[in-house]
Write a protein that holds these residues in place. Sequence first.
Motif, PDB file in Angstrom:
ATOM      1  N   ALA A 133       0.579  -0.818  -0.173  1.00 24.32           N
ATOM      2  CA  ALA A 133      -0.356   0.122  -0.269  1.00 24.32           C
ATOM      3  C   ALA A 133       0.755   1.154   0.133  1.00 24.32           C
ATOM      4  N   MET A 134       0.526   2.876  -0.195  1.00 25.31           N
ATOM      5  CA  MET A 134       1.377   3.327  -0.457  1.00 25.31           C
ATOM      6  C   MET A 134      -0.052   4.774   1.078  1.00 25.31           C
ATOM      7  N   TYR A 135       0.888   5.398   1.383  1.00 19.13           N
ATOM      8  CA  TYR A 135       0.146   5.825   2.382  1.00 19.13           C
ATOM      9  C   TYR A 135       0.073   7.760   2.088  1.00 19.13           C
ATOM     10  N   PRO A 136      -1.116   8.400   1.222  1.00 17.04           N
ATOM     11  CA  PRO A 136      -1.274   9.513   0.481  1.00 17.04           C
ATOM     12  C   PRO A 136      -1.222  10.283   1.457  1.00 17.04           C
ATOM     13  N   GLY A 137      -1.645  11.202   0.793  1.00 16.26           N
ATOM     14  CA  GLY A 137      -1.890  13.161   1.213  1.00 16.26           C
ATOM     15  C   GLY A 137      -0.388  14.243   1.265  1.00 16.26           C
ATOM     16  N   THR A 138      -0.560  15.497   1.793  1.00 13.87           N
ATOM     17  CA  THR A 138       0.360  16.485   0.993  1.00 13.87           C
ATOM     18  C   THR A 138       1.944  16.309   2.244  1.00 13.87           C
ATOM     19  N   VAL A 139       3.121  16.360   1.686  1.00 13.33           N
ATOM     20  CA  VAL A 139       4.046  16.398   2.472  1.00 13.33           C
ATOM     21  C   VAL A 139       4.350  18.088   2.773  1.00 13.33           C
ATOM     22  N   TYR A 140       5.006  17.904   4.419  1.00 10.71           N
ATOM     23  CA  TYR A 140       5.036  19.010   4.743  1.00 10.71           C
ATOM     24  C   TYR A 140       7.173  18.506   5.582  1.00 10.71           C
ATOM     25  N   GLN A 141       7.759  19.587   4.651  1.00  9.20           N
ATOM     26  CA  GLN A 141       8.651  19.164   5.272  1.00  9.20           C
ATOM     27  C   GLN A 141       8.827  19.869   6.961  1.00  9.20           C
ATOM     28  N   ALA A 142       9.829  19.687   7.594  1.00  6.54           N
ATOM     29  CA  ALA A 142      10.243  19.981   9.027  1.00  6.54           C
ATOM     30  C   ALA A 142       9.347  20.695   9.101  1.00  6.54           C
ATOM     31  N   TYR A 143      10.468  22.084   8.609  1.00 13.06           N
ATOM     32  CA  TYR A 143       9.637  23.649   8.921  1.00 13.06           C
ATOM     33  C   TYR A 143       8.548  24.007   8.836  1.00 13.06           C
ATOM     34  N   GLU A 144       8.147  23.923   7.813  1.00 15.88           N
ATOM     35  CA  GLU A 144       6.698  24.103   6.803  1.00 15.88           C
ATOM     36  C   GLU A 144       5.431  23.514   7.738  1.00 15.88           C
ATOM     37  N   ARG A 152      -7.189  17.472  15.673  1.00 15.33           N
ATOM     38  CA  ARG A 152      -7.848  16.435  15.792  1.00 15.33           C
ATOM     39  C   ARG A 152      -8.031  15.384  14.692  1.00 15.33           C
ATOM     40  N   ASN A 153      -6.516  15.627  14.090  1.00 16.95           N
ATOM     41  CA  ASN A 153      -6.064  14.720  12.067  1.00 16.95           C
ATOM     42  C   ASN A 153      -5.698  13.620  13.062  1.00 16.95           C
ATOM     43  N   PRO A 154      -6.148  12.037  13.218  1.00 16.70           N
ATOM     44  CA  PRO A 154      -5.085  10.804  13.508  1.00 16.70           C
ATOM     45  C   PRO A 154      -4.841  10.882  12.579  1.00 16.70           C
ATOM     46  N   PHE A 155      -3.886  10.993  11.009  1.00 19.75           N
ATOM     47  CA  PHE A 155      -3.511  11.016   9.466  1.00 19.75           C
ATOM     48  C   PHE A 155      -2.297  11.404   9.431  1.00 19.75           C
ATOM     49  N   VAL A 156      -1.836  11.851  10.030  1.00 18.68           N
ATOM     50  CA  VAL A 156      -0.436  12.822  10.004  1.00 18.68           C
ATOM     51  C   VAL A 156       0.633  11.879  10.264  1.00 18.68           C
ATOM     52  N   PHE A 157       1.006  11.146   9.864  1.00 19.92           N
ATOM     53  CA  PHE A 157       2.113  10.549   9.680  1.00 19.92           C
ATOM     54  C   PHE A 157       3.577  11.036   9.809  1.00 19.92           C
ATOM     55  N   GLY A 162      11.402  13.914   9.705  1.00 21.44           N
ATOM     56  CA  GLY A 162      10.321  15.455  10.160  1.00 21.44           C
ATOM     57  C   GLY A 162       9.572  15.521   9.422  1.00 21.44           C
ATOM     58  N   VAL A 163       9.831  15.078   8.271  1.00 13.67           N
ATOM     59  CA  VAL A 163       9.065  15.542   7.142  1.00 13.67           C
ATOM     60  C   VAL A 163       7.625  14.816   7.710  1.00 13.67           C
ATOM     61  N   LEU A 164       6.474  15.482   7.390  1.00 18.18           N
ATOM     62  CA  LEU A 164       4.875  14.961   7.742  1.00 18.18           C
ATOM     63  C   LEU A 164       4.043  14.722   6.518  1.00 18.18           C
ATOM     64  N   ILE A 165       3.300  13.744   6.705  1.00 18.78           N
ATOM     65  CA  ILE A 165       2.752  13.776   5.920  1.00 18.78           C
ATOM     66  C   ILE A 165       0.961  13.333   5.806  1.00 18.78           C
ATOM     67  N   ASP A 166       0.071  14.590   5.467  1.00 20.55           N
ATOM     68  CA  ASP A 166      -1.725  14.391   6.132  1.00 20.55           C
ATOM     69  C   ASP A 166      -1.893  14.088   4.734  1.00 20.55           C
ATOM     70  N   GLY A 167      -2.409  12.135   5.349  1.00 20.62           N
ATOM     71  CA  GLY A 167      -3.085  11.482   5.049  1.00 20.62           C
ATOM     72  C   GLY A 167      -4.676  11.888   5.386  1.00 20.62           C
ATOM     73  N   ASN A 168      -5.216  12.750   5.316  1.00 22.85           N
ATOM     74  CA  ASN A 168      -6.304  13.297   5.640  1.00 22.85           C
ATOM     75  C   ASN A 168      -7.384  13.546   4.895  1.00 22.85           C
ATOM     76  N   ASP A 169      -8.678  12.653   3.948  1.00 22.84           N
ATOM     77  CA  ASP A 169      -9.160  12.657   2.905  1.00 22.84           C
ATOM     78  C   ASP A 169     -10.478  13.859   3.177  1.00 22.84           C
ATOM     79  N   LYS A 170     -10.213  14.608   3.842  1.00 25.14           N
ATOM     80  CA  LYS A 170     -11.513  15.321   4.385  1.00 25.14           C
ATOM     81  C   LYS A 170     -11.787  16.383   5.353  1.00 25.14           C
ATOM     82  N   GLY A 171     -12.121  18.128   5.329  1.00 24.27           N
ATOM     83  CA  GLY A 171     -11.452  18.788   5.523  1.00 24.27           C
ATOM     84  C   GLY A 171     -10.842  19.767   4.895  1.00 24.27           C
ATOM     85  N   ILE A 172      -9.989  20.905   5.617  1.00 19.85           N
ATOM     86  CA  ILE A 172      -8.887  21.078   5.194  1.00 19.85           C
ATOM     87  C   ILE A 172      -7.708  20.462   4.716  1.00 19.85           C
ATOM     88  N   SER A 173      -7.853  19.467   5.373  1.00 21.05           N
ATOM     89  CA  SER A 173      -6.471  18.891   4.572  1.00 21.05           C
ATOM     90  C   SER A 173      -6.861  18.506   3.094  1.00 21.05           C
TER      91      SER A 173
END
Length: 280
Positions: A133-144, A152-157, A162-173
């Motif tokens: 599988a793949m973990y989808p989402g927006t990729v944030y550098q550690a400083y972003e 209230r987002n349990p999908f931030v990997f 320190g790079v973060l991936i926001d895998g939430n498929d709802k709301g602002i994400s």
Amino acid sequence: MLRSALNRVQNKWKSYRHRFVPWVVLNLSKNEKTLRQVTDRSKDKLVSDQEVSASLLQLFRVLLRSHGTDHGELRGAQSHLLGEETTEQHPCKEDAMLRSLGFCIARKPSTLPFAGTGVFVTKGCVPKGATVAMYPGTVYQAYEPILLQSIRNPFVFRCIDGVLIDGNDKGISKMVFKSCSGRDRMGPFMMSDTSWLTSSPQNPLAVGQYVNNCSNEYPANVCYQEFDVPIKFPIKLRQYLPNVNYSTEAQRPLRCVVLVSLRDITAGEELFSNYFTIVR
């Protein structure tokens, strides 16, 4: 009344905690099987990047042939210009996955109590060391900035560096991902896949954010592995990548996270992941 409200909160937490990183970390010591130790980021590789890339290319090429090159480009252009979500069904995607990888996965209610949605192998057999599988989402550098998206987002990997991936498929994400995806488009070519935000992702691997963490009762059968997309990755196949950089200023390859099987996994089994920690 109060008891009913407390019960709702408790049930919500039981579902949330299986993806809530601080809770996972605090409970790792209860079972060493839930933790995979690595000495540094370069050792966080069960399989080589070349093997991961080969698996993705194999699947994406079959998907491209199944959907048709023009169809894929036109679909991306139309959905972007009209501001529409791509919710069309892709009956060929399961066949494409089965033919190219030898198995199929899908989202279904988890076998873990109160865990909500999980991911299951539905057809075929997953061999050890396969990209599952793949973990989808927006990729944030550690400083972003990611504060608002993380509430209230349990999908931030969180990756090892320190790079973060926001895998939430709802709301602002969801809005952030669609905006970044439209921004990065090159002419008729989409550089990322927004269909993972719907109930029918055209890339069937893009459901990794719904893989639940393992527990004492359910040991891990997959683990996370970071993968930086090579610069030479074919442009026409990037439309199936379920990740996008938050900023265009990121001077590094696109970060993806895949889930790799720790053992053979048969049809009917649910996927459970473990976390890594760096030891010195």
